[in-house]
Write a protein that holds these residues in place. Structure first.
Motif: not given
Length: 478
Positions: A260-265, A290-293, A295-301, A312-317
């Motif tokens: 399953v994928r989460l793209d918000s929240g 998980a996706s939704n903008d 980055s390494e800092s968001v992943i660590a958080s 983690y689906g990392v796109g824009t960053q």
């Protein structure tokens, strides 16, 4: 085939000038390097060498190229005739692709006729700067994801946010070098042999009468590879129970829901709730993406807050190489020798001065197998007790300690304009990058306030720099 016109105009006007003054066949040595690590990090991952060498090996001027140059009114017919038989014939040494690399050391060195080396500057910097930057960003994201006690991986999700089609393809390749396990870009997957990955969009759910019907339709079509997007309506009150229903129905037919994928929240909170629900229902192998903008800092958080994300689906960053200290690598290509005479850029800004002479790059390994420091010399292998100085501050120096094993970091990759070894498969390059990062001191891999890995100048390089600089200063006084 690459175009020789993928270059800055001044490269071509300088080529004509070299040719006009009989300088074009003089043997030149150029070094490609960068001065500052991206993201305020402790390392960079060297990427893009394979495409760069392919470009060099196929480079030549065709009739259409020469006809266009003629329309610019800048080039003499005899010069254009000389370009008709032009091809790249230089010698190239470089760090193997996937290596961990650092500021002020030559990452790639070109030795050959002046006009050849001059022409390829723009294309080399374009390819190697961008792919190294993206590979470094990917590696930072992967290191963050793998720090989870439950494990984690990264996939590249950024084609729609990349700087054009070429940028998307290059980014997908570089992200894989940096440790990503797949890409959503099908053309990149085809071209580079990467795993193609994906789920479905919110539009799929919105195209059906209700969410459960949409989930069932997707699962019926792809019973062994279904990952359901949960947040089109309400993640916990609608998406999760409907995904559980589909998971049970798939199992009854002999299949399993993949993920399953989460793209918000709140990704940490939601992933915990979802993990608990699937585990309680005996679907422990369902993966959470998980996706939704990210980055390494968001992943660590997310990990620090107890999140249970698997992928983690990392796109824009990732594809734009964004984040503090990102955006561009700033690599440069500087003349180090011409006709056997050392050359350097002195400039009024000491940190931007270049290093003269044809240098060798050595990497020192300690008795635990970890990389300790890199040293530049004009020839001999470094020895215990030798002095090495900071490239940006000659007053800062140290002595090499006992117990270091040295190996030459550069390999010969082109001779006479031809590759000396076959191109490497990307999984091989990715494995090298992972092994290289594992051999860095732990503090150097740290995402914030990392330990700074040292690159030192041997006394012979430092002395040559001072000698050439003094000559330039004397000339300006005269």
């Amino acid at each position: 085939m690459s175009s020789p016109l993928f270059t800055d105009l001044y490269q071509l006007t300088m080529m004509q000038g070299y040719w006009k003054h009989g300088l074009h066949t003089q043997e030149a040595v150029f070094d490609l390097y960068f001065r500052k690590l991206p993201y305020r990090g402790g390392f960079a991952v060297w990427a893009g060498l394979g495409p760069a060498l392919e470009m060099l090996e196929t480079l030549h001027f065709g009739d259409a190229d020469l006809s266009y140059l003629d329309t610019l009114g800048l080039f003499q017919p005899a010069f254009l005739d000389a370009l008709r038989g032009w091809k790249f014939s230089a010698r190239v040494t470089a760090f193997p692709e996937g290596s961990a690399v650092f500021p002020h050391e030559p990452l790639l060195t070109v030795r050959g006729p002046l006009w050849e080396a001059q022409l390829v500057e723009t294309a080399l910097l374009n390819t190697l700067n961008f792919q190294t930057l993206v590979a470094t960003k990917a590696a930072r994201c992967v290191l963050a994801a793998e720090a989870s006690p439950h494990g984690g991986q990264v996939i590249e999700f950024g084609a729609r946010r990349a700087q054009g089609p070429d940028g998307a393809l290059s980014a997908a390749r570089a992200a894989f070098v940096g440790g990503a396990v797949g890409t959503s870009d099908v053309e990149a997957a085809r071209r580079f042999g990467l795993p193609a990955v994906g789920t479905h969009a919110h539009a799929w759910v919105e195209s059906f009468p209700d969410e459960l019907t949409a989930f069932r339709a997707y699962a019926e079509l792809y019973p062994d590879s279904t990952t359901l997007l949960l947040d089109t309506v309400d993640t916990l009150r609608s998406g999760l129970p409907n995904a559980l229903t589909v998971a049970r129905e798939l199992r009854e037919r002999g299949h399993e829901l993949r993920g399953v994928r989460l793209d918000s929240g709140d990704l940490a909170y939601l992933s915990c709730r979802i993990r608990s629900a699937f585990d309680e229902a005996d679907f422990r192998d369902v993966k959470i993406v998980a996706s939704n903008d990210l980055s390494e800092s968001v992943i660590a958080s997310v990990i620090a807050e107890g999140g249970r994300v698997d992928t983690y689906g990392v796109g824009t960053q990732l594809v734009t190489a964004g984040g503090e200290g990102g955006g561009a690598l700033g690599g440069v290509f500087k003349l180090a020798s011409l006709g056997g005479v050392p050359r350097m850029k002195l400039t009024g800004e000491p940190g931007k001065s270049s290093l003269p002479g044809e240098k060798r790059v050595w990497r020192g390994t300690d008795d635990e197998g970890l990389y300790a420091l890199d040293a530049l010399t004009l020839g001999d292998v470094p020895r215990a007790g030798d002095r090495v100085s900071d490239p940006t501050n000659p007053l800062r120096f140290s002595r090499l300690s006992e117990g270091l094993t040295w190996h030459e970091a550069h390999a010969l990759v082109m001779e006479g304009g031809k590759r000396t070894v076959p191109g490497e498969a990307l999984p091989t390059v990715q494995l090298r990058a992972r092994a290289e990062l594992a051999r860095l001191p732990a503090g150097t891999r740290r995402p914030l306030n990392p330990h700074l890995y040292r690159v030192g100048l041997g006394d012979d390089v430092a002395a040559l720099r001072e000698q050439v600089a003094e000559g330039l200063r004397a000339h300006t006084k005269a």
